[in-house]
Design an enzyme around this catalytic site. Structure first.
Site, PDB file in Angstrom:
ATOM      1  N   ASP A 161       0.833  -1.214   0.000  1.00  0.00           N
ATOM      2  CA  ASP A 161       0.000   0.000   0.000  1.00  0.00           C
ATOM      3  C   ASP A 161       0.864   1.260   0.000  1.00  0.00           C
ATOM      4  O   ASP A 161       2.026   1.236   0.394  1.00  0.00           O
ATOM      5  CB  ASP A 161      -0.929  -0.023   1.222  1.00  0.00           C
ATOM      6  CG  ASP A 161      -2.104   0.925   1.045  1.00  0.00           C
ATOM      7  OD1 ASP A 161      -2.457   1.246  -0.105  1.00  0.00           O
ATOM      8  OD2 ASP A 161      -2.669   1.357   2.077  1.00  0.00           O
TER       9      ASP A 161
ATOM     10  N   ASN B  60     -11.025  -2.435  -5.318  1.00  0.00           N
ATOM     11  CA  ASN B  60     -10.264  -1.429  -6.073  1.00  0.00           C
ATOM     12  C   ASN B  60     -10.923  -1.057  -7.407  1.00  0.00           C
ATOM     13  O   ASN B  60     -10.536  -0.065  -8.036  1.00  0.00           O
ATOM     14  CB  ASN B  60      -8.818  -1.896  -6.320  1.00  0.00           C
ATOM     15  CG  ASN B  60      -7.939  -1.826  -5.086  1.00  0.00           C
ATOM     16  OD1 ASN B  60      -7.014  -2.636  -4.912  1.00  0.00           O
ATOM     17  ND2 ASN B  60      -8.182  -0.865  -4.203  1.00  0.00           N
TER      18      ASN B  60
HETATM   19  C1  IPE Z   1      -5.333  -2.654  -0.204  1.00  0.00           C
HETATM   20  O1  IPE Z   1      -5.044  -1.313  -0.355  1.00  0.00           O
HETATM   21  C2  IPE Z   1      -5.368  -3.313  -1.560  1.00  0.00           C
HETATM   22  C3  IPE Z   1      -4.075  -3.457  -2.225  1.00  0.00           C
HETATM   23  C4  IPE Z   1      -2.923  -3.123  -1.722  1.00  0.00           C
HETATM   24  C5  IPE Z   1      -4.125  -4.039  -3.545  1.00  0.00           C
HETATM   25  P1  IPE Z   1      -6.201  -0.223  -0.461  1.00  0.00           P
HETATM   26  O2  IPE Z   1      -5.546   1.071  -0.712  1.00  0.00           O
HETATM   27  O3  IPE Z   1      -7.212  -0.657  -1.465  1.00  0.00           O
HETATM   28  O4  IPE Z   1      -6.848  -0.296   0.974  1.00  0.00           O
HETATM   29  P2  IPE Z   1      -7.764   0.773   1.721  1.00  0.00           P
HETATM   30  O5  IPE Z   1      -8.811   1.243   0.751  1.00  0.00           O
HETATM   31  O6  IPE Z   1      -6.875   1.894   2.147  1.00  0.00           O
HETATM   32  O7  IPE Z   1      -8.329   0.031   2.895  1.00  0.00           O
HETATM   33  C1  IPE Z   2      -1.634   0.248  -3.371  1.00  0.00           C
HETATM   34  O1  IPE Z   2      -1.385   1.615  -3.402  1.00  0.00           O
HETATM   35  C2  IPE Z   2      -1.831  -0.348  -4.747  1.00  0.00           C
HETATM   36  C3  IPE Z   2      -3.224  -0.665  -5.083  1.00  0.00           C
HETATM   37  C4  IPE Z   2      -4.225  -0.632  -4.249  1.00  0.00           C
HETATM   38  C5  IPE Z   2      -3.486  -1.092  -6.441  1.00  0.00           C
HETATM   39  P1  IPE Z   2      -2.559   2.654  -3.447  1.00  0.00           P
HETATM   40  O2  IPE Z   2      -2.942   2.921  -4.867  1.00  0.00           O
HETATM   41  O3  IPE Z   2      -3.697   2.208  -2.585  1.00  0.00           O
HETATM   42  O4  IPE Z   2      -1.872   3.942  -2.846  1.00  0.00           O
HETATM   43  P2  IPE Z   2      -2.441   4.865  -1.683  1.00  0.00           P
HETATM   44  O5  IPE Z   2      -2.756   3.967  -0.530  1.00  0.00           O
HETATM   45  O6  IPE Z   2      -3.660   5.525  -2.225  1.00  0.00           O
HETATM   46  O7  IPE Z   2      -1.329   5.807  -1.398  1.00  0.00           O
HETATM   47 MG    MG Z   3      -4.078   2.379  -0.616  1.00  0.00          MG
END
Ligand code: IPE
Ligand code: IPE
Ligand code: MG
Length: 251
Positions: free
Chosen positions: A30, A78
């Site tokens: 993340d 997502n």
């Molecule tokens: C979790 O991250 C999913 C992945 C890393 C693929 P998210 O960014 O989707 O999680 P939330 O929304 O902050 O809980």
């Molecule tokens: C994790 O990084 C990757 C995916 C969920 C695909 P994020 O895209 O959630 O990045 P942040 O958490 O918004 O910074």
């Molecule tokens: Mg994230």
């Protein structure tokens, strides 16, 4: 001395016995978007840079002889993101399946994918299936990619599968126990994760491996995924080695 190929993993100094290592590490990758935005760049740059960390993690696991590492690449939630970001993520997945093939084969990594397949573009599926088939017999670390994965979705799909077997008279409800249920999950055959690492600082599970992480040790770092280093990863492993795992019993 012959020159080491660019892709060969650098030798790793590890100060703990292999018995202190987790067999299966699960990771929530993340913070890609935040990392990019902090530098005034578009979120997708964070996803692009994140691939380097994936490479570092799979190389490190290979060098340490870890059985399995499961990476959360795309959650079933997502899909709520803007179409441009999703398009880029699909492009990145397809590129990953093509460009990492050589490294996967060189390092003897066995690729596995968990999650739904019915919502991914055909071009991603085609490249994914090639890499899966090519690496199927590899003896090394299992690299498990959770793509369009949600813990609840996985559990519902498992319940449907078992329900179908019951309806067809192939299974009696009383024959379902924890082991039989785990067999119906996407992670069948894998050991349960011993360690769950989350980058980006958030203290939550985000629908990841809900059944499987019952007794996983949790480790969260403020570092965002693109800036997560091998030293950070090794620190997580050292911390893991000091944890007192009781599984509900007494030590
Ligand atoms: C979790 O991250 C999913 C992945 C890393 C693929 P998210 O960014 O989707 O999680 P939330 O929304 O902050 O809980
Ligand atoms: C994790 O990084 C990757 C995916 C969920 C695909 P994020 O895209 O959630 O990045 P942040 O958490 O918004 O910074
Ligand atoms: Mg994230």
């Amino acid at each position: 001395m012959p020159e080491r190929p660019a892709s060969a993993p650098q030798p790793l100094t590890w100060d703990l016995p292999s018995a202190a290592l987790p067999r299966h590490i699960a990771m929530i990758m993340d913070g890609n978007g935040r990392w990019a935005q902090r530098q005034g760049r578009p979120r997708i740059e964070g996803h692009r840079h994140g691939v380097r960390t994936v490479r570092m993690v799979s190389e490190t696991c290979t060098q340490l002889g870890i059985d399995a590492v499961t990476l959360y690449c795309l959650s079933s939630e997502n899909w709520k993101r803007p179409p441009e970001e999703l398009d880029f993520l699909m492009h990145l997945l397809e590129q990953y399946m093509i460009e990492e093939r050589r490294l996967i084969m060189e390092q003897g990594i066995r690729l596995k994918v968990i999650g739904r397949r019915d919502r991914l573009p055909a071009s991603v599926l085609a490249e994914m299936n090639k890499t899966l088939a090519m690496s199927r017999e590899n003896p090394g670390t299992q690299l498990v990619l959770a793509i369009d994965y949600g813990g609840r979705d996985e559990i519902v799909r498992a319940v449907r599968e078992l329900g179908g077997e019951i309806a067809r008279g192939q299974l009696a409800p009383e024959d379902i126990d924890e082991a039989r249920f785990a067999e119906a999950l996407d992670t069948r055959g894998l050991p349960e994760p011993d360690l769950l690492i989350r980058t980006g600082g958030d203290m939550r599970i985000s629908n990841y491996l809900l059944w499987q992480i019952s007794y996983a040790e949790l480790w969260v770092t403020e570092a965002c995924w693109p800036e997560f280093t091998q030293e950070g990863f090794l620190q997580a492993l050292r911390d893991f080695a000091t944890r007192d795992r009781r599984f509900g019993g007494l030590n």
